[in-house]
Design a protein around this motif. Structure first.
Motif, PDB file in Angstrom:
ATOM      1  N   ASP A  55      47.416  66.877  -4.590  1.00  0.00           N
ATOM      2  CA  ASP A  55      46.044  66.467  -4.920  1.00  0.00           C
ATOM      3  C   ASP A  55      45.873  64.995  -4.547  1.00  0.00           C
ATOM      4  N   LEU A  56      44.888  64.710  -3.680  1.00  0.00           N
ATOM      5  CA  LEU A  56      44.699  63.331  -3.212  1.00  0.00           C
ATOM      6  C   LEU A  56      43.641  62.568  -4.000  1.00  0.00           C
ATOM      7  N   ALA A  57      43.189  63.154  -5.138  1.00  0.00           N
ATOM      8  CA  ALA A  57      42.043  62.566  -5.864  1.00  0.00           C
ATOM      9  C   ALA A  57      42.253  61.103  -6.258  1.00  0.00           C
ATOM     10  N   ALA A  58      43.511  60.677  -6.443  1.00  0.00           N
ATOM     11  CA  ALA A  58      43.740  59.281  -6.837  1.00  0.00           C
ATOM     12  C   ALA A  58      43.737  58.346  -5.620  1.00  0.00           C
ATOM     13  N   MET A  59      43.722  58.913  -4.435  1.00  0.00           N
ATOM     14  CA  MET A  59      43.721  58.096  -3.200  1.00  0.00           C
ATOM     15  C   MET A  59      42.299  58.068  -2.656  1.00  0.00           C
ATOM     16  N   LYS A  60      41.446  57.232  -3.253  1.00  0.00           N
ATOM     17  CA  LYS A  60      40.017  57.313  -2.910  1.00  0.00           C
ATOM     18  C   LYS A  60      39.424  55.979  -2.462  1.00  0.00           C
ATOM     19  N   ASN A  61      40.283  54.979  -2.217  1.00  0.00           N
ATOM     20  CA  ASN A  61      39.730  53.692  -1.801  1.00  0.00           C
ATOM     21  C   ASN A  61      39.092  53.781  -0.415  1.00  0.00           C
ATOM     22  N   VAL A  62      38.068  52.950  -0.244  1.00  0.00           N
ATOM     23  CA  VAL A  62      37.376  52.852   1.043  1.00  0.00           C
ATOM     24  C   VAL A  62      37.276  51.365   1.386  1.00  0.00           C
ATOM     25  N   PHE A  63      37.787  50.970   2.525  1.00  0.00           N
ATOM     26  CA  PHE A  63      37.782  49.560   2.938  1.00  0.00           C
ATOM     27  C   PHE A  63      36.836  49.422   4.131  1.00  0.00           C
ATOM     28  N   ILE A  64      35.885  48.491   4.008  1.00  0.00           N
ATOM     29  CA  ILE A  64      34.882  48.326   5.076  1.00  0.00           C
ATOM     30  C   ILE A  64      35.236  47.106   5.921  1.00  0.00           C
ATOM     31  N   ASP A  65      35.268  47.290   7.229  1.00  0.00           N
ATOM     32  CA  ASP A  65      35.423  46.170   8.157  1.00  0.00           C
ATOM     33  C   ASP A  65      34.019  45.907   8.732  1.00  0.00           C
ATOM     34  N   VAL A  66      33.359  44.894   8.137  1.00  0.00           N
ATOM     35  CA  VAL A  66      31.945  44.668   8.474  1.00  0.00           C
ATOM     36  C   VAL A  66      31.800  44.232   9.924  1.00  0.00           C
ATOM     37  N   LYS A  67      32.741  43.384  10.368  1.00  0.00           N
ATOM     38  CA  LYS A  67      32.635  42.837  11.718  1.00  0.00           C
ATOM     39  C   LYS A  67      32.714  43.957  12.763  1.00  0.00           C
ATOM     40  N   ASN A  68      33.681  44.814  12.601  1.00  0.00           N
ATOM     41  CA  ASN A  68      33.872  45.880  13.609  1.00  0.00           C
ATOM     42  C   ASN A  68      33.105  47.162  13.297  1.00  0.00           C
TER      43      ASN A  68
END
Ligand SMILES: Cc1cc2nc3c(=O)[nH]c(=O)nc-3n(C[C@H](O)[C@H](O)[C@H](O)COP(=O)(O)OP(=O)(O)OC[C@H]3O[C@@H](n4cnc5c(N)ncnc54)[C@H](O)[C@@H]3O)c2cc1C
Length: 467
Positions: free
Chosen positions: A99-112
């Protein structure tokens, strides 16, 4: 009935599970744990299975440990992203769930203008992270759906006509394969795997993170416009013709519904059948009203809830109507065209939509989707312009035979007008022939990639491609 669900015969012992748990940094949830009842259930309340252990992975290393364990013990693990698949592939009886439910981070690279999205994130997590930067990618229309499952089947939503399928926006993915190795899939690295995970479902490994291309989408002009149900044929014919050549920044879908007894619906419409166009315009929001004029003029408007709205709010507008735990039965098909004869079938069955939870939706899959060819990724129906989904939903299992009958009768009458195969994310437990019809000409190449990356078919809790 043919079933695509294949349980392993090997049984896990207590010692094996204890040994697995001692190597997991996240949680290993077992039947006596408090979290077990919640963790074993998936979105579709019709599914009632009891896995022996649920590994809630903290990171890719936990995924590798769990995959190695499953392979060594001879069991076929269920992989859980958002848990929305209606067949219930994300849980099983007596086996192992990764179950991957605890792996939910999203990182935004605004420049690219890119996002790194962990394998257990939902579209709500994605939209929440990207919206403050005025960015988004095509995703599903209910925010609780998993990014991973939806993307691996293709991925259809409000931004699809403009920017393609969710999977068309994947730059790369990190994948744990059946032999427990962590690899990257992209145009340049393992391109066969990259091709297969963009439409071929969860057959090839566990995606621990995705890299997505983002687009400038912030405030949009959208929402549902309801019309009287007897105007269904005119509204659907309008939608078919309009969406063929509408500007890319205009999208939406056609639906039959019963208006819910919700505060935003006037009382005289509660419980009344209607047809609807649920629209999304991503051009300058101040031009939305003008852009929507043609849609509003399609017929006498019964209720207009369309206006300026933040994209994440539109993408989660129906979440509250469709919480987890309801009983679901779906049948769907791709359509190359919607003929007048098919519209007559819709007009016969659509207005009979049995309750305010059940629905029929027609989503456009034209525009940017058709910039690629059928063989460019594993998504196999780029020549189809629409996909329709007939969905019977109820709170009460006792009502499901009646809901299922409406779905089946409607689908059988419509199927002869369809393109013949289904969108893999809308497939139920319909057997190998339907899986083959849905992967179509891409099936042999998918089987070849499966032979390379999962020759023993460890990952078979899915619309399975046999190696
Ligand atoms: C309410 C609702 C709304 C929906 N709306 C849309 C929509 O707007 N557009 C659309 O295209 N589809 C939509 N769908 C369908 C949806 O795309 C499928 O149900 C999809 O399978 C859900 O993915 P998930 O991760 O939530 O589900 P899960 O049940 O967790 O997984 C689905 C499949 O993918 C596999 N999988 C999941 N995560 C991973 C991973 N990280 N690595 C490898 N395999 C994995 C699973 O093993 C399983 O076979 C909707 C479904 C529901 C129930």
């Amino acid at each position: 009935m043919a079933t695509v669900l294949e349980q392993s015969t090997a049984k896990l012992t207590d010692e094996q599970v204890t040994s697995l748990a001692s190597n997991i940094r996240g949680a290993t949830i077992e039947p006596n744990d408090d979290q077990y009842e919640t963790a074993r259930h998936v979105y579709n309340g019709m599914i009632d299975r009891r896995p022996r252990a649920i590994v809630r992975a903290a990171d890719a290393t936990d995924v590798i440990t769990a995959v190695n364990f499953a392979r060594e013990q001879g069991i076929y693990p269920s992989i859980r992203g958002g848990g929305h698949n209606v067949v219930g592939f994300a849980t099983n009886d007596d086996g192992l769930v990764i179950d991957l439910a605890a792996m939910k981070n999203v990182f935004i690279d605004v420049k690219n203008k890119t996002a790194r999205v962990m394998g257990g994130a939902t579209w709500g997590d994605f939209d929440h992270a990207a919206h403050p930067f005025g960015l988004a990618a095509p995703g599903g229309i209910i925010s609780t759906t998993g990014v991973s499952g939806l993307t691996m089947g293709g991925g259809v939503g409000y931004l699809t006509r403009q920017y393609g399928l969710s999977s068309d926006n994947v730059i790369s993915a990190n994948v744990v394969t059946a032999d427990g190795k962590a690899v990257t899939a992209s145009e340049n690295e393992n391109p066969d795997l990259f091709w297969a995970i963009r439409g071929g479902g969860g057959n090839f490994g566990v995606v621990t993170s995705w890299e997505f291309k983002l687009h400038p989408v912030g405030m949009v002009y959208g929402g549902p416009i309801f019309f009287p149900v007897d105007k269904g044929p005119e509204i659907l014919a309008f939608f078919r013709d309009y969406i063929e050549s509408a500007p890319p920044e205009m999208s939406g879908f056609f639906g039959y519904h019963i208006a819910p007894p919700a505060p935003f619906v006037p009382e005289h419409l509660h419980g009344v059948a209607a047809c609807a166009l649920v629209m999304c315009y991503t051009g300058p929001v101040e031009k939305g009203e003008e852009a929507m004029q043609a849609v509003r003029a399609a017929g006498p408007v019964a209720l207009d809830l369309c206006g300026p709205i933040p994209f994440p709010a539109l993408n989660s507008m129906f979440d509250a109507l469709l919480p987890a735990g309801l009983q679901h039965y779906w049948k769907a098909d791709f359509d190359r065209e919607i003929s007048d004869e098919a519209i007559a079938v819709h007009n016969e069955y659509g207005p009979q939509v049995p309750n305010f939870l059940s629905l029929m939706h027609i989503y456009p899959v034209n525009g940017a989707v058709q910039d690629k060819g059928n063989g460019d990724t594993a998504y196999s129906y780029r020549d189809a312009k629409f996909v329709h989904n007939i969905v019977g939903i109820d709170t009460d299992l006792a009502n499901m035979p009646a809901r299922t009958a409406w779905v089946r009768n409607y689908w059988e009458a419509l199927h002869p007008f369809s393109a013949g195969g289904n969108y893999v994310n809308f497939l139920m437990d319909e057997g190998q022939d339907r899986i083959k019809a849905s992967f179509r000409d891409n099936y042999p190449r998918l089987a070849e990639v499966k032979r390379t990356w999962d020759p023993d078919n460890l990952f078979r809790q899915n619309q399975n491609i046999k190696p």
